[in-house]
Scaffold this active site. Structure first.
Site, short mmCIF file in Angstrom:
data_model
loop_
_atom_site.label_atom_id
_atom_site.label_comp_id
_atom_site.label_asym_id
_atom_site.label_seq_id
_atom_site.Cartn_x
_atom_site.Cartn_y
_atom_site.Cartn_z
N SER A 57 0.86 -1.19 0.00
CA SER A 57 0.00 0.00 0.00
C SER A 57 0.90 1.24 0.00
CB SER A 57 -0.88 0.01 1.26
OG SER A 57 -0.05 0.19 2.40
N ASP A 100 -1.12 -1.63 -3.99
CA ASP A 100 -2.47 -1.90 -3.48
C ASP A 100 -3.18 -0.57 -3.22
OD1 ASP A 100 -4.50 -3.56 -2.51
OD2 ASP A 100 -3.72 -3.51 -0.45
N HIS A 101 -4.37 -0.41 -3.77
CA HIS A 101 -5.19 0.79 -3.52
C HIS A 101 -4.50 2.11 -3.84
CE1 HIS A 101 -8.54 -1.41 -1.80
NE2 HIS A 101 -7.68 -2.13 -1.11
N SER A 112 -9.49 -11.84 3.99
CA SER A 112 -8.95 -12.55 5.15
C SER A 112 -10.06 -13.32 5.85
CB SER A 112 -8.30 -11.57 6.15
OG SER A 112 -7.00 -11.23 5.71
N ILE A 145 -4.94 -10.69 0.74
CA ILE A 145 -4.90 -11.03 2.17
C ILE A 145 -3.88 -10.14 2.89
CG2 ILE A 145 -4.30 -12.84 3.84
CD1 ILE A 145 -5.33 -14.86 1.68
O1 G3H Z 1 -6.62 -2.82 1.98
C1 G3H Z 1 -5.70 -2.25 2.57
C2 G3H Z 1 -4.55 -3.00 3.07
O2 G3H Z 1 -4.90 -3.82 4.16
C3 G3H Z 1 -3.38 -2.10 3.38
O3 G3H Z 1 -3.55 -1.41 4.58
O4 G3H Z 1 -2.92 0.98 4.13
O5 G3H Z 1 -2.75 0.00 6.44
O6 G3H Z 1 -1.15 -0.67 4.64
P1 G3H Z 1 -2.54 -0.20 4.97
P1 13P Z 2 -8.08 -8.06 4.43
O1 13P Z 2 -8.16 -6.89 5.36
O2 13P Z 2 -9.34 -8.87 4.50
O3 13P Z 2 -6.86 -8.86 4.64
O4 13P Z 2 -8.01 -7.48 2.93
C1 13P Z 2 -6.78 -7.04 2.39
C2 13P Z 2 -6.94 -6.31 1.11
O5 13P Z 2 -7.95 -6.33 0.44
C3 13P Z 2 -5.78 -5.53 0.65
O6 13P Z 2 -6.08 -4.79 -0.49
ZN ZN Z 3 -8.08 -4.07 -0.60
#
Ligand code: G3H
Ligand code: 13P
Ligand code: ZN
Length: 311
Positions: A50, A82-83, A216, A257
């Site tokens: 992320s 991610d995102h 998860s 996950i």
């Molecule tokens: O979906 C988000 C992920 O679990 C990443 O979370 O922004 O706290 O690293 P984070």
């Molecule tokens: P979880 O919080 O269910 O592990 O999802 C992670 C996720 O979608 C990261 O983009």
């Molecule tokens: Zn996600």
């Protein structure tokens, strides 16, 4: 094996009815635990960071740590953002060697999501990088995007063909009832995935890889350890693994996950620290965290994703 895109991984996963695990990474021990498990299982793997994870390690460390894992294990590894919430973060990851980025435009209107996603796709494809888009909103917390359970809206199948055609994305994350974090459902609420929506999306997008976020299962053994030590996570509130197994056999080629990794790592470290109060060698408690990550990822690959012996 080099750092690769997810293109070939998804083609095979789609054809053979399994999913590739996309595991969130934040430090060396997590990367080692995941990749050691994947190497042992001969499984393809996506390591995703992320914006927050990349800020924590620093962009250079993140890329170098993943390159080190690739050199150590010989695995084909896809490195994914991610995102990504704007063009700048996607560009920065592409420029630093990521082979895949997610542009998460789910908080925008349909038209704005298309416009912004297409900009990222243009920049990425010109450089051989693939893009994941998102349609629909998951309940829970997505980086800086707060979406309450009430606001969560499932993906509308009638929008997916236009979205994919106009953006050019390589994969699509959809909302069918999963959610981010350890608190996925309200007490008394039963986990339910809308397989009817998934089927309709797949019918409209033949041979196209679908992504599940928020997948998860909130692994009971690690939850139990955390609760025994003062935590307050309700039981059985994650996505049941049989539902994930069912999804992995369909057009779902990538399953995300993070929370299960966090629970596993934290449980390992805490148990070690509590059982060895005189220890102050970080290598010892981090080894316990890494061991739990390895065990968890091995379990997911073998018993949930079905990606054993696929490299
Ligand atoms: O979906 C988000 C992920 O679990 C990443 O979370 O922004 O706290 O690293 P984070
Ligand atoms: P979880 O919080 O269910 O592990 O999802 C992670 C996720 O979608 C990261 O983009
Ligand atoms: Zn996600």
């Amino acid at each position: 094996m080099p750092i690769v895109t997810s293109t070939e991984m998804f083609k095979r996963a789609y054809k053979e009815g399994y999913a590739v695990g996309a595991f969130n990474v934040n430090n060396m021990e997590i990367i080692q635990g995941i990749t050691e498990a994947a190497a042992e299982c001969k499984s393809p793997i996506i390591l995703q960071a992320s914006a927050g994870a990349r800020k924590y390690t620093g962009p250079v460390y993140m890329m170098k740590l993943i390159e080190a894992a690739e050199a150590e294990t010989g695995l084909p590894i896809c490195v994914h953002l991610d995102h990504g919430e704007d063009f700048e973060i996607c560009k920065s990851c592409i420029d630093s060697g990521f082979t895949s980025v997610m542009f998460d435009g789910s908080k925008h209107s349909f038209e704005e999501n298309i416009r912004l996603t297409a900009e990222v796709v243009k920049y990425a494809h010109d450089r051989g990088v693939v893009v994941e888009g998102e349609l629909g909103k998951l309940a829970g917390i997505e980086d800086d995007v707060n979406v309450s359970a009430e606001d969560a809206s499932y993906t509308r199948p009638d929008e997916v063909e236009e979205f994919v055609a106009r953006t050019g994305v390589d994969s699509l994350a959809i909302a069918i009832g999963t959610s981010h974090g350890a608190f996925k459902y309200k007490p008394g609420q039963k986990p339910q995935l809308r397989f009817d929506i998934l089927e309709e999306v797949s019918r409209r997008l033949p041979n196209f890889p679908i992504v599940l976020h928020g997948a998860s299962s909130v692994t009971p053994e690690y939850v139990a350890e955390i609760n025994a030590n003062g935590g307050n996570i309700p039981d059985a509130i994650g996505i049941p693994e049989d539902m994930l197994r069912q999804a992995a056999k369909s057009s779902v080629c990538k399953i995300n996950i993070d929370t299960d990794l966090r629970l596993a790592m934290t449980a390992g470290v805490r148990t070690h620290v509590l059982n060895n109060p005189a220890n102050f060698d970080p290598r010892k408690y981090l080894t316990a965290g890494r061991d739990n990550i390895r065990a968890l990822v091995t379990h997911k690959i073998r018993n949930v994703l079905g990606s054993v012996d696929k490299i």
